[in-house]
Design a protein around this motif. Structure first.
Motif, PDB file in Angstrom:
ATOM      1  N   GLU A  56       0.810  -1.215   0.000  1.00 57.14           N
ATOM      2  CA  GLU A  56       0.000   0.000   0.000  1.00 57.14           C
ATOM      3  C   GLU A  56       0.847   1.272   0.000  1.00 57.14           C
ATOM      4  O   GLU A  56       0.366   2.350   0.347  1.00 57.14           O
ATOM      5  CB  GLU A  56      -0.985   0.009   1.178  1.00 57.14           C
ATOM      6  CG  GLU A  56      -1.951  -1.173   1.154  1.00 57.14           C
ATOM      7  CD  GLU A  56      -2.915  -1.148   2.328  1.00 57.14           C
ATOM      8  OE1 GLU A  56      -2.834  -0.221   3.156  1.00 57.14           O
ATOM      9  OE2 GLU A  56      -3.759  -2.064   2.412  1.00 57.14           O
ATOM     10  N   THR A  57       2.125   1.154  -0.374  1.00 57.19           N
ATOM     11  CA  THR A  57       2.949   2.342  -0.597  1.00 57.19           C
ATOM     12  C   THR A  57       3.188   2.462  -2.099  1.00 57.19           C
ATOM     13  O   THR A  57       3.106   1.462  -2.837  1.00 57.19           O
ATOM     14  CB  THR A  57       4.292   2.243   0.135  1.00 57.19           C
ATOM     15  OG1 THR A  57       4.982   1.045  -0.302  1.00 57.19           O
ATOM     16  CG2 THR A  57       4.080   2.189   1.629  1.00 57.19           C
ATOM     17  N   PRO A  58       3.482   3.655  -2.611  1.00 56.13           N
ATOM     18  CA  PRO A  58       3.549   3.832  -4.070  1.00 56.13           C
ATOM     19  C   PRO A  58       4.797   3.246  -4.734  1.00 56.13           C
ATOM     20  O   PRO A  58       4.762   2.945  -5.925  1.00 56.13           O
ATOM     21  CB  PRO A  58       3.513   5.355  -4.234  1.00 56.13           C
ATOM     22  CG  PRO A  58       4.030   5.898  -2.939  1.00 56.13           C
ATOM     23  CD  PRO A  58       3.572   4.937  -1.884  1.00 56.13           C
ATOM     24  N   LYS A  59       5.899   3.076  -4.006  1.00 50.56           N
ATOM     25  CA  LYS A  59       7.126   2.639  -4.654  1.00 50.56           C
ATOM     26  C   LYS A  59       8.080   2.051  -3.625  1.00 50.56           C
ATOM     27  O   LYS A  59       7.924   2.253  -2.412  1.00 50.56           O
ATOM     28  CB  LYS A  59       7.799   3.823  -5.356  1.00 50.56           C
ATOM     29  CG  LYS A  59       8.088   4.999  -4.430  1.00 50.56           C
ATOM     30  CD  LYS A  59       8.543   6.218  -5.206  1.00 50.56           C
ATOM     31  CE  LYS A  59       8.689   7.424  -4.290  1.00 50.56           C
ATOM     32  NZ  LYS A  59       9.058   8.641  -5.031  1.00 50.56           N
ATOM     33  N   PRO A  60       9.109   1.318  -4.103  1.00 42.32           N
ATOM     34  CA  PRO A  60      10.108   0.772  -3.175  1.00 42.32           C
ATOM     35  C   PRO A  60      11.164   1.816  -2.832  1.00 42.32           C
ATOM     36  O   PRO A  60      11.328   2.830  -3.529  1.00 42.32           O
ATOM     37  CB  PRO A  60      10.718  -0.373  -3.974  1.00 42.32           C
ATOM     38  CG  PRO A  60      10.606   0.060  -5.392  1.00 42.32           C
ATOM     39  CD  PRO A  60       9.323   0.852  -5.488  1.00 42.32           C
ATOM     40  N   GLY A  61      11.892   1.571  -1.763  1.00 45.12           N
ATOM     41  CA  GLY A  61      12.998   2.424  -1.361  1.00 45.12           C
ATOM     42  C   GLY A  61      14.209   1.581  -1.044  1.00 45.12           C
ATOM     43  O   GLY A  61      14.130   0.351  -0.948  1.00 45.12           O
ATOM     44  N   LEU A 105       8.197  -6.167  -8.945  1.00 45.23           N
ATOM     45  CA  LEU A 105       6.965  -5.460  -8.625  1.00 45.23           C
ATOM     46  C   LEU A 105       6.216  -5.142  -9.913  1.00 45.23           C
ATOM     47  O   LEU A 105       6.743  -4.474 -10.808  1.00 45.23           O
ATOM     48  CB  LEU A 105       7.284  -4.166  -7.864  1.00 45.23           C
ATOM     49  CG  LEU A 105       8.019  -4.334  -6.534  1.00 45.23           C
ATOM     50  CD1 LEU A 105       8.296  -2.969  -5.915  1.00 45.23           C
ATOM     51  CD2 LEU A 105       7.223  -5.204  -5.576  1.00 45.23           C
ATOM     52  N   LEU A 106       5.010  -5.646 -10.010  1.00 42.99           N
ATOM     53  CA  LEU A 106       4.193  -5.421 -11.199  1.00 42.99           C
ATOM     54  C   LEU A 106       3.011  -4.517 -10.855  1.00 42.99           C
ATOM     55  O   LEU A 106       2.533  -4.519  -9.723  1.00 42.99           O
ATOM     56  CB  LEU A 106       3.687  -6.757 -11.755  1.00 42.99           C
ATOM     57  CG  LEU A 106       4.783  -7.727 -12.225  1.00 42.99           C
ATOM     58  CD1 LEU A 106       4.149  -8.981 -12.793  1.00 42.99           C
ATOM     59  CD2 LEU A 106       5.715  -7.094 -13.245  1.00 42.99           C
ATOM     60  N   PRO A 107       2.578  -3.726 -11.852  1.00 41.98           N
ATOM     61  CA  PRO A 107       3.010  -3.762 -13.258  1.00 41.98           C
ATOM     62  C   PRO A 107       4.239  -2.921 -13.591  1.00 41.98           C
ATOM     63  O   PRO A 107       4.693  -2.923 -14.718  1.00 41.98           O
ATOM     64  CB  PRO A 107       1.788  -3.213 -13.990  1.00 41.98           C
ATOM     65  CG  PRO A 107       1.159  -2.286 -13.009  1.00 41.98           C
ATOM     66  CD  PRO A 107       1.361  -2.904 -11.650  1.00 41.98           C
ATOM     67  N   ILE A 108       4.815  -2.176 -12.633  1.00 46.13           N
ATOM     68  CA  ILE A 108       5.858  -1.209 -12.948  1.00 46.13           C
ATOM     69  C   ILE A 108       7.113  -1.860 -13.510  1.00 46.13           C
ATOM     70  O   ILE A 108       7.823  -1.265 -14.331  1.00 46.13           O
ATOM     71  CB  ILE A 108       6.190  -0.352 -11.696  1.00 46.13           C
ATOM     72  CG1 ILE A 108       7.071   0.838 -12.073  1.00 46.13           C
ATOM     73  CG2 ILE A 108       6.860  -1.203 -10.631  1.00 46.13           C
ATOM     74  CD1 ILE A 108       6.433   1.832 -12.973  1.00 46.13           C
ATOM     75  N   GLN A 109       7.443  -3.100 -13.110  1.00 44.78           N
ATOM     76  CA  GLN A 109       8.673  -3.752 -13.562  1.00 44.78           C
ATOM     77  C   GLN A 109       8.408  -4.799 -14.643  1.00 44.78           C
ATOM     78  O   GLN A 109       9.208  -5.709 -14.834  1.00 44.78           O
ATOM     79  CB  GLN A 109       9.398  -4.419 -12.389  1.00 44.78           C
ATOM     80  CG  GLN A 109      10.165  -3.465 -11.490  1.00 44.78           C
ATOM     81  CD  GLN A 109      11.030  -4.219 -10.490  1.00 44.78           C
ATOM     82  OE1 GLN A 109      10.533  -4.952  -9.635  1.00 44.78           O
ATOM     83  NE2 GLN A 109      12.339  -4.033 -10.599  1.00 44.78           N
ATOM     84  N   SER A 110       7.347  -4.664 -15.377  1.00 48.23           N
ATOM     85  CA  SER A 110       7.020  -5.674 -16.394  1.00 48.23           C
ATOM     86  C   SER A 110       8.123  -5.796 -17.445  1.00 48.23           C
ATOM     87  O   SER A 110       8.387  -6.888 -17.959  1.00 48.23           O
ATOM     88  CB  SER A 110       5.684  -5.335 -17.063  1.00 48.23           C
ATOM     89  OG  SER A 110       5.726  -4.050 -17.645  1.00 48.23           O
ATOM     90  N   ALA A 111       8.783  -4.696 -17.781  1.00 41.32           N
ATOM     91  CA  ALA A 111       9.824  -4.748 -18.814  1.00 41.32           C
ATOM     92  C   ALA A 111      11.085  -5.454 -18.331  1.00 41.32           C
ATOM     93  O   ALA A 111      11.861  -5.959 -19.146  1.00 41.32           O
ATOM     94  CB  ALA A 111      10.167  -3.332 -19.279  1.00 41.32           C
ATOM     95  N   ALA A 122       1.135  -5.396  -7.299  1.00 38.43           N
ATOM     96  CA  ALA A 122       0.764  -4.433  -6.264  1.00 38.43           C
ATOM     97  C   ALA A 122      -0.708  -4.036  -6.332  1.00 38.43           C
ATOM     98  O   ALA A 122      -1.346  -3.806  -5.301  1.00 38.43           O
ATOM     99  CB  ALA A 122       1.646  -3.193  -6.384  1.00 38.43           C
ATOM    100  N   ILE A 123      -1.272  -3.945  -7.533  1.00 37.06           N
ATOM    101  CA  ILE A 123      -2.679  -3.533  -7.666  1.00 37.06           C
ATOM    102  C   ILE A 123      -3.603  -4.625  -7.168  1.00 37.06           C
ATOM    103  O   ILE A 123      -4.588  -4.364  -6.456  1.00 37.06           O
ATOM    104  CB  ILE A 123      -2.984  -3.165  -9.127  1.00 37.06           C
ATOM    105  CG1 ILE A 123      -2.128  -1.969  -9.566  1.00 37.06           C
ATOM    106  CG2 ILE A 123      -4.464  -2.854  -9.311  1.00 37.06           C
ATOM    107  CD1 ILE A 123      -2.246  -1.620 -11.037  1.00 37.06           C
TER     108      ILE A 123
END
Length: 374
Positions: A56-61, A105-111, A122-123
């Protein structure tokens, strides 16, 4: 597994056959694939330097440090180079990690996702595994199988989409014409979904391998499937190829020892040793250019703690100055406490004299005489 190796794959569920490449799979050698995996709080053991993702956070750190108390875990995390953030959460004991190196992490890392990667969507707030790449006629998509057995098709971002077959074919043909002007008229090119298929004839194995490397280095090429064949004269025999190989590995400036050579129907396999930092860098190209060589497997092992090196050099010097051994090309080495005599002589007498010279100097019967009479 090394990258760019074409693999014929089959779907267990529907039987569909497709081509993928070793660098698209999670089992590829790690230095050739993207390693941006995120550890997920509650599912991974986390250490400083890891990427961390909290649900439930927008991105990793990036984790700067980790502290523990009897009932809490305290993380110092940095997001995008901003100020460090201190995050306190209940302590979680993890007995088993499904994916110790983390998740895509999907969908952001699909590529960046590889086939076989463990993923976290994540969604949908679900874990799963990447199982394939497909094209629906318009877009290339990543296929993931979630834990609830749902198949999800994720459209890859524009930069990860394959270019049209026509455009990629024109690029490949233009590059081959530029780099291999004498060969391109004998080689045909076909393209499908970013995969380049080469067919035809080439002059030697070195050109064949260089052509594949050239194609693999082009942008937007997923990989190259090579169906080209080396043009071989019917008059070239394995014995001639073997002679040419020995000329290369026994040439001045190339010092290999404990050589084991096999030539069968133009397929050359050579295993050898060399001293540290003395691996001949151009040997593979020289062997690939030998007329008649259809395939080559070259395995050179570096010996980091050689023994009796000075003694071997002394024996070689004595042999090279011997009147009775004129015309012989002899190398003496010591590997695994066994002395080896390799190279060529002109007669049985020279072979026996060389053995006697080595025996006199090393004072041991642990000598293997591999000298060839030519």
């Amino acid at each position: 597994m090394d990258p760019h190796i074409p693999l014929l794959c089959c779907c267990d569920a529907c039987g569909t056959m497709f081509v993928a490449f070793s660098n698209e799979f999670v089992f590829c050698s790690r230095e050739f694939v993207n390693q941006d995996y995120a550890k997920i709080y509650g599912y991974n053991r986390i250490a400083a330097g890891n990427w961390i993702f909290f649900k439930e956070t927008p991105k990793p750190g990036i984790v700067k440090s980790v502290f523990q108390s009897p009932d809490k875990q305290i993380f110092v995390v940095n997001y995008d180079g901003g100020p460090d953030q201190r995050i306190e959460l209940p302590k979680v004991v993890i007995d088993h990690e499904e994916s110790p190196e983390g998740y895509r992490l999907l969908p952001i890392q699909s590529a960046q996702t590889l086939l076989g990667d463990y993923i976290y969507h994540a969604i949908r707030d679900q874990f799963g595994v990447a199982v394939g790449f497909v094209n629906d006629g318009e877009k290339d998509k990543l296929v993931v199988l979630l834990k609830d057995k749902t198949l999800v098709f994720i459209t890859l971002p524009p930069l990860a989409q394959n270019v049209s077959n026509e455009k990629l074919m024109a690029v490949v043909q233009g590059k081959l014409a530029q780099v291999f002007p004498d060969q391109c008229s004998k080689v045909t090119v076909e393209v499908a979904q970013g995969i380049v298929y080469l067919n035809g004839l080439v002059d030697n194995l070195s050109i064949q391998r260089s052509m594949v490397r050239c194609v693999n280095a082009l942008p937007k090429v997923r990989g190259c499937v090579d169906f080209t064949r080396v043009l071989v004269s019917p008059f070239v025999t394995d014995a001639q190829i073997e002679k040419s190989v020995y000329e290369q590995i026994e040439a001045p400036g190339t010092y290999l020892f404990d050589c084991k050579l096999s030539v069968v129907e133009g397929k050359v396999q050579l295993e050898a040793c060399c001293y540290e930092n003395e691996r001949p860098k151009d040997l593979e190209n020289r062997l690939s250019e030998i007329p008649g060589v259809r395939d080559l497997i070259l395995l050179v092992t570096e010996v980091y703690e050689p023994v009796n090196v000075e003694l071997c050099k002394k024996v070689e010097a004595e042999i090279s100055t011997s009147t009775f051994l004129r015309g012989a090309n002899i190398r003496v080495s010591c590997n695994n406490r066994r002395f080896l005599m390799e190279g060529s002589v002109q007669s049985i007498l020279q072979k026996e004299l060389a053995f006697a010279t080595v025996l006199k100097n090393v004072k041991t019967t642990s000598i293997e005489n591999r000298l060839r009479i030519v």
